[in-house]
Design a protein around this motif. Structure first.
Motif, PDB file in Angstrom:
ATOM      1  N   VAL A 182      -1.776  -5.889  39.664  1.00 51.72           N
ATOM      2  CA  VAL A 182      -1.637  -4.774  40.597  1.00 51.72           C
ATOM      3  C   VAL A 182      -1.995  -5.246  42.003  1.00 51.72           C
ATOM      4  CG1 VAL A 182      -2.477  -2.469  41.212  1.00 51.72           C
ATOM      5  CG2 VAL A 182      -2.155  -3.067  38.803  1.00 51.72           C
ATOM      6  N   ARG A 183      -3.060  -6.039  42.106  1.00 48.08           N
ATOM      7  CA  ARG A 183      -3.488  -6.532  43.419  1.00 48.08           C
ATOM      8  C   ARG A 183      -2.391  -7.359  44.089  1.00 48.08           C
ATOM      9  NH1 ARG A 183      -7.548  -5.737  45.699  1.00 48.08           N
ATOM     10  NH2 ARG A 183      -8.923  -5.428  43.936  1.00 48.08           N
ATOM     11  N   GLU A 184      -1.721  -8.207  43.329  1.00 50.51           N
ATOM     12  CA  GLU A 184      -0.656  -9.047  43.905  1.00 50.51           C
ATOM     13  C   GLU A 184       0.525  -8.196  44.393  1.00 50.51           C
ATOM     14  OE1 GLU A 184      -1.320 -13.189  41.408  1.00 50.51           O
ATOM     15  OE2 GLU A 184      -0.303 -11.508  40.423  1.00 50.51           O
ATOM     16  N   VAL A 185       0.882  -7.196  43.631  1.00 47.11           N
ATOM     17  CA  VAL A 185       1.965  -6.307  44.061  1.00 47.11           C
ATOM     18  C   VAL A 185       1.519  -5.504  45.280  1.00 47.11           C
ATOM     19  CG1 VAL A 185       3.440  -4.356  43.402  1.00 47.11           C
ATOM     20  CG2 VAL A 185       2.961  -6.177  41.741  1.00 47.11           C
ATOM     21  N   HIS A 186       0.282  -5.026  45.249  1.00 48.76           N
ATOM     22  CA  HIS A 186      -0.268  -4.272  46.384  1.00 48.76           C
ATOM     23  C   HIS A 186      -0.228  -5.120  47.654  1.00 48.76           C
ATOM     24  CE1 HIS A 186      -3.668  -2.602  48.833  1.00 48.76           C
ATOM     25  NE2 HIS A 186      -2.974  -1.504  48.576  1.00 48.76           N
ATOM     26  N   GLU A 187      -0.619  -6.384  47.553  1.00 41.68           N
ATOM     27  CA  GLU A 187      -0.594  -7.282  48.716  1.00 41.68           C
ATOM     28  C   GLU A 187       0.831  -7.543  49.187  1.00 41.68           C
ATOM     29  OE1 GLU A 187      -2.841 -10.699  47.452  1.00 41.68           O
ATOM     30  OE2 GLU A 187      -4.740  -9.583  47.535  1.00 41.68           O
ATOM     31  N   ALA A 188       1.776  -7.653  48.257  1.00 45.84           N
ATOM     32  CA  ALA A 188       3.172  -7.880  48.635  1.00 45.84           C
ATOM     33  C   ALA A 188       3.754  -6.681  49.382  1.00 45.84           C
ATOM     34  CB  ALA A 188       4.013  -8.181  47.398  1.00 45.84           C
ATOM     35  N   LEU A 189       3.191  -5.514  49.113  1.00 44.14           N
ATOM     36  CA  LEU A 189       3.659  -4.287  49.759  1.00 44.14           C
ATOM     37  C   LEU A 189       2.742  -3.862  50.910  1.00 44.14           C
ATOM     38  CD1 LEU A 189       4.556  -2.278  46.521  1.00 44.14           C
ATOM     39  CD2 LEU A 189       6.151  -3.378  48.104  1.00 44.14           C
ATOM     40  N   THR A 220       2.287   3.553  40.052  1.00 42.78           N
ATOM     41  CA  THR A 220       3.726   3.263  40.058  1.00 42.78           C
ATOM     42  C   THR A 220       4.071   2.231  38.995  1.00 42.78           C
ATOM     43  OG1 THR A 220       3.845   3.798  42.407  1.00 42.78           O
ATOM     44  CG2 THR A 220       5.671   2.521  41.485  1.00 42.78           C
ATOM     45  N   LEU A 221       3.258   1.188  38.871  1.00 44.34           N
ATOM     46  CA  LEU A 221       3.487   0.180  37.830  1.00 44.34           C
ATOM     47  C   LEU A 221       3.365   0.795  36.437  1.00 44.34           C
ATOM     48  CD1 LEU A 221       1.659  -2.813  39.487  1.00 44.34           C
ATOM     49  CD2 LEU A 221       4.020  -2.864  38.652  1.00 44.34           C
ATOM     50  N   GLN A 222       2.372   1.631  36.247  1.00 39.04           N
ATOM     51  CA  GLN A 222       2.198   2.288  34.941  1.00 39.04           C
ATOM     52  C   GLN A 222       3.367   3.218  34.628  1.00 39.04           C
ATOM     53  OE1 GLN A 222      -1.690   3.942  35.633  1.00 39.04           O
ATOM     54  NE2 GLN A 222      -2.736   2.184  34.725  1.00 39.04           N
ATOM     55  N   ARG A 223       3.862   3.912  35.642  1.00 37.90           N
ATOM     56  CA  ARG A 223       5.011   4.798  35.452  1.00 37.90           C
ATOM     57  C   ARG A 223       6.247   3.993  35.076  1.00 37.90           C
ATOM     58  NH1 ARG A 223       5.599   7.186  40.438  1.00 37.90           N
ATOM     59  NH2 ARG A 223       3.797   8.458  39.945  1.00 37.90           N
ATOM     60  N   LEU A 224       6.453   2.859  35.738  1.00 40.97           N
ATOM     61  CA  LEU A 224       7.586   1.988  35.406  1.00 40.97           C
ATOM     62  C   LEU A 224       7.447   1.425  33.996  1.00 40.97           C
ATOM     63  CD1 LEU A 224       8.017   0.154  38.824  1.00 40.97           C
ATOM     64  CD2 LEU A 224       9.672   1.706  37.747  1.00 40.97           C
ATOM     65  N   ALA A 225       6.215   1.167  33.575  1.00 40.97           N
ATOM     66  CA  ALA A 225       5.981   0.684  32.204  1.00 40.97           C
ATOM     67  C   ALA A 225       6.333   1.780  31.197  1.00 40.97           C
ATOM     68  CB  ALA A 225       4.533   0.239  32.037  1.00 40.97           C
ATOM     69  N   ARG A 226       5.955   3.021  31.482  1.00 36.56           N
ATOM     70  CA  ARG A 226       6.290   4.133  30.587  1.00 36.56           C
ATOM     71  C   ARG A 226       7.806   4.339  30.503  1.00 36.56           C
ATOM     72  NH1 ARG A 226       1.822   6.506  32.996  1.00 36.56           N
ATOM     73  NH2 ARG A 226       3.103   7.783  34.362  1.00 36.56           N
ATOM     74  N   GLY A 284       2.729  -4.060  54.041  1.00 38.40           N
ATOM     75  CA  GLY A 284       3.342  -3.421  55.206  1.00 38.40           C
ATOM     76  C   GLY A 284       3.558  -1.925  55.033  1.00 38.40           C
ATOM     77  N   ARG A 285       3.524  -1.465  53.806  1.00 38.18           N
ATOM     78  CA  ARG A 285       3.753  -0.036  53.526  1.00 38.18           C
ATOM     79  C   ARG A 285       2.465   0.775  53.583  1.00 38.18           C
ATOM     80  NH1 ARG A 285       8.989   0.414  50.190  1.00 38.18           N
ATOM     81  NH2 ARG A 285       8.355   2.572  49.977  1.00 38.18           N
ATOM     82  N   GLN A 286       1.319   0.106  53.689  1.00 39.20           N
ATOM     83  CA  GLN A 286       0.004   0.747  53.776  1.00 39.20           C
ATOM     84  C   GLN A 286      -0.216   1.752  52.636  1.00 39.20           C
ATOM     85  OE1 GLN A 286      -0.290   2.258  57.771  1.00 39.20           O
ATOM     86  NE2 GLN A 286      -0.572   0.211  58.606  1.00 39.20           N
ATOM     87  N   LEU A 287      -0.076   1.258  51.414  1.00 37.75           N
ATOM     88  CA  LEU A 287      -0.259   2.084  50.225  1.00 37.75           C
ATOM     89  C   LEU A 287      -1.647   1.899  49.655  1.00 37.75           C
ATOM     90  CD1 LEU A 287       3.080   1.059  48.521  1.00 37.75           C
ATOM     91  CD2 LEU A 287       2.594   3.296  49.543  1.00 37.75           C
ATOM     92  N   ALA A 288      -2.154   2.919  49.026  1.00 37.48           N
ATOM     93  CA  ALA A 288      -3.421   2.797  48.318  1.00 37.48           C
ATOM     94  C   ALA A 288      -3.204   1.946  47.070  1.00 37.48           C
ATOM     95  CB  ALA A 288      -3.939   4.179  47.916  1.00 37.48           C
TER      96      ALA A 288
END
Length: 120
Positions: free
Chosen positions: A24-31, A44-50, A33-37
């Motif tokens: 999650v941290r790696e994806v968060h860092e890749a994003l 979002t990752l868990q939702r995509l997994a479901r 620029g979007r200033q997401l929590a």
């Protein structure tokens, strides 16, 4: 397959671009620029997994995520689903070809030509 939101597509893009499963941290860092929590990315990752679009490996301390299918495989599934609900598959394909770029149309024609040669 349900339509994906902008953030879900961005997260999948991160996973497709990575050479290995991501935390999650790696994806968060890749994003960044979007200033997401961090929790937004995790949800979002868990939702995509479901939805079956992302695999979650929980063997390590930090869960790692990877896309279940390549971008091309996912597109193929989406197109197949769309054609399955089209009333007239032929008309739907013609309309699709009308809206894609000339480059995509040429690639499609080339691919169909190759497929025709291979069937001989």
């Amino acid at each position: 397959m349900a339509r994906l939101g902008d953030l879900e597509r961005a997260v999948l893009d991160c996973l497709w671009q990575a050479d290995e499963p991501q935390t999650v941290r790696e994806v968060h860092e890749a994003l960044a620029g979007r200033q997401l929590a961090y929790t937004t990315v995790m949800t979002t990752l868990q939702r995509l997994a479901r939805k079956g679009l992302v695999a979650q490996d929980s063997q390590a301390r930090a869960h790692r995520f990877s896309a279940e299918a390549t971008r091309e495989e996912m597109f193929t599934e989406l197109m197949t689903d769309a054609l399955g609900i089209a009333g007239d598959e032929h008309e739907a394909m013609l309309r699709f070809v009308d809206v894609i770029s000339p480059e995509a149309r040429a690639a499609l024609a080339e691919g169909l030509g190759q497929q025709k040669k291979n069937k001989r």
